[in-house]
Scaffold this motif. Structure first.
Motif, short mmCIF file in Angstrom:
data_model
loop_
_atom_site.label_atom_id
_atom_site.label_comp_id
_atom_site.label_asym_id
_atom_site.label_seq_id
_atom_site.Cartn_x
_atom_site.Cartn_y
_atom_site.Cartn_z
N VAL A 190 10.11 32.59 58.55
CA VAL A 190 9.56 32.96 57.25
C VAL A 190 8.59 34.13 57.41
CG1 VAL A 190 7.65 31.31 57.43
CG2 VAL A 190 8.41 32.04 55.18
N ASP A 191 8.50 34.94 56.40
CA ASP A 191 7.48 35.99 56.26
C ASP A 191 7.32 36.85 57.50
OD1 ASP A 191 5.59 37.44 54.92
OD2 ASP A 191 3.96 36.01 55.22
N GLY A 192 8.44 37.37 57.99
CA GLY A 192 8.37 38.33 59.08
C GLY A 192 8.30 37.75 60.48
N PHE A 193 8.38 36.44 60.62
CA PHE A 193 8.37 35.85 61.97
C PHE A 193 9.51 34.86 62.10
CE2 PHE A 193 7.34 33.04 65.43
CZ PHE A 193 6.90 33.93 66.40
N PRO A 194 10.27 34.97 63.21
CA PRO A 194 10.17 35.97 64.28
C PRO A 194 10.48 37.38 63.77
CG PRO A 194 11.65 34.16 64.89
CD PRO A 194 11.37 34.01 63.45
N PRO A 195 10.14 38.40 64.54
CA PRO A 195 10.40 39.78 64.12
C PRO A 195 11.86 39.95 63.68
CG PRO A 195 9.04 39.79 66.08
CD PRO A 195 9.44 38.36 65.86
N GLY A 196 12.03 40.64 62.56
CA GLY A 196 13.35 40.80 61.98
C GLY A 196 13.58 39.91 60.78
N THR A 197 12.74 38.88 60.63
CA THR A 197 12.83 38.00 59.46
C THR A 197 12.28 38.72 58.24
OG1 THR A 197 12.52 36.06 60.87
CG2 THR A 197 12.16 35.75 58.51
N PRO A 198 12.95 38.67 57.10
CA PRO A 198 12.43 39.32 55.89
C PRO A 198 11.04 38.80 55.53
CG PRO A 198 14.70 38.66 55.57
CD PRO A 198 14.26 38.05 56.87
#
Length: 250
Positions: free
Chosen positions: A142-150
Motif C-alpha cells: 500500500v501507498d508506495g511500499f514496497p517500491p513500485g506500489t502505487p
C-alpha cells in the motif's frame, strides 16, 4: 473425686490445610510459589524476549528498507518485497514466544491463585496466536511500499490482506484486555504502581490503535499507533521481569 490424670486438653490452633491454594487477597503477583522454577521460568523468560525481539527487528528494517516510512506505513507492510521473509519470521517467532509465555503465565498464576489467573494467560496466548496468524496472512502492499506500489490506499483487498486485518485486530483487542485484567489483579494484590502502569498502558495502546481509524492516513496517527505498539510490548516484557523477580513494593 476427679481423676488427677485427667488434664484439660490444650486449645487447638486452626491451621490451613497443607497445599491449600493462597487466598485471593493474599496472592501477590510476581511472588514465586514454587511454580516459577525450571520449565515455568523458561516459559516466562520467553515473554521477556518476545517484545524486544519484535521491536529491534522492526526498527532494523525501518532503517534498512528502501521506501519504508513509519509515518505512512504500518510495520505489517514489511512482510512484502524481496526481504519480506524477515518480517514474516519476526511475526512467527515473536508470536510463538508469546504463546510460550502464556503457558508459563498459566502455570504460575494457577499456583498463585487470585483474580485473572485464567483470563490473563489466555489473552496473552491469543495475542501470540494472532502474531503467528499475521505471519501466515500478509498485509497487502500500500501507498508506495514496497517500491513500485502505487501511492494511496489499495483499490482492492486480497483474501490474505483481509485475514491479516482480522487476526491483527483480534490480537490487539486481546492485548488491550490483558492489560486491564492484570491491572485488576495487581490492584487486588495492592500493587498500586503496577496496577496504574497496566491500566495506563492498556488505555494508551487502545487510543493509539483507534487513532488510525479516527484519522485514516494521518501521519501523526500512524506514528502514535507505532509508539503505542512499542509501549505495550515493553509492558509485556516488564511484566515478565516482575513475575520472575522476588516481590517488592509497588
Amino acid at each position: 473425686m476427679a481423676d488427677r490424670r485427667t488434664a484439660a486438653a490444650p486449645a487447638r490452633v486452626p491451621t490451613e490445610p497443607t497445599g491449600a491454594a493462597p487466598r485471593a487477597a493474599d496472592a501477590v503477583v510476581g511472588r514465586p510459589h514454587g511454580a516459577a522454577t525450571g520449565p515455568t521460568r523458561t516459559l516466562l523468560a520467553c515473554g521477556l524476549v518476545a517484545g524486544p525481539l519484535y521491536i529491534v527487528v522492526v526498527v532494523a528494517q525501518m532503517l534498512g528498507r528502501d521506501g519504508f516510512d513509519i509515518s505512512r506505513h504500518p510495520a505489517s507492510l514489511l512482510s512484502n518485497g524481496d526481504r519480506g521473509w524477515i518480517q514474516i519470521a519476526n511475526f512467527a517467532v515473536s508470536g510463538l514466544l508469546f504463546v510460550a509465555y502464556a503457558i508459563g503465565l498459566r502455570r504460575l498464576l494457577t499456583a498463585e491463585g487470585g483474580r485473572g489467573r485464567g483470563w490473563g494467560p489466555l489473552l496473552v496466548g491469543v495475542f501470540g496466536a494472532g502474531m503467528v496468524g499475521a505471519a501466515v496472512f500478509s498485509a497487502d502492499p500500500v501507498d508506495g511500499f514496497p517500491p513500485g506500489t502505487p501511492g494511496g490506499p489499495p483499490t482492492t483487498v486480497s483474501v490474505s490482506g483481509m485475514l491479516h486485518f482480522l487476526v491483527a485486530g483480534l490480537a490487539f483487542l486481546a492485548l488491550v484486555a490483558a492489560c486491564f485484567v492484570f491491572a485488576r489483579r495487581f490492584g487486588e494484590a495492592r500493587r498500586r504502581a503496577w496496577a496504574a502502569f497496566s491500566t495506563t498502558t492498556g488505555a494508551l495502546f487502545l487510543t493509539g490503535w483507534m487513532s488510525i481509524f479516527a484519522f485514516p492516513g494521518a501521519r501523526p496517527a500512524n506514528v502514535a499507533f507505532a509508539v503505542a505498539i512499542g509501549l505495550v510490548l515493553v509492558w509485556t516484557s516488564l511484566l515478565a521481569v516482575r513475575l520472575l523477580s522476588p516481590p517488592g513494593p509497588g
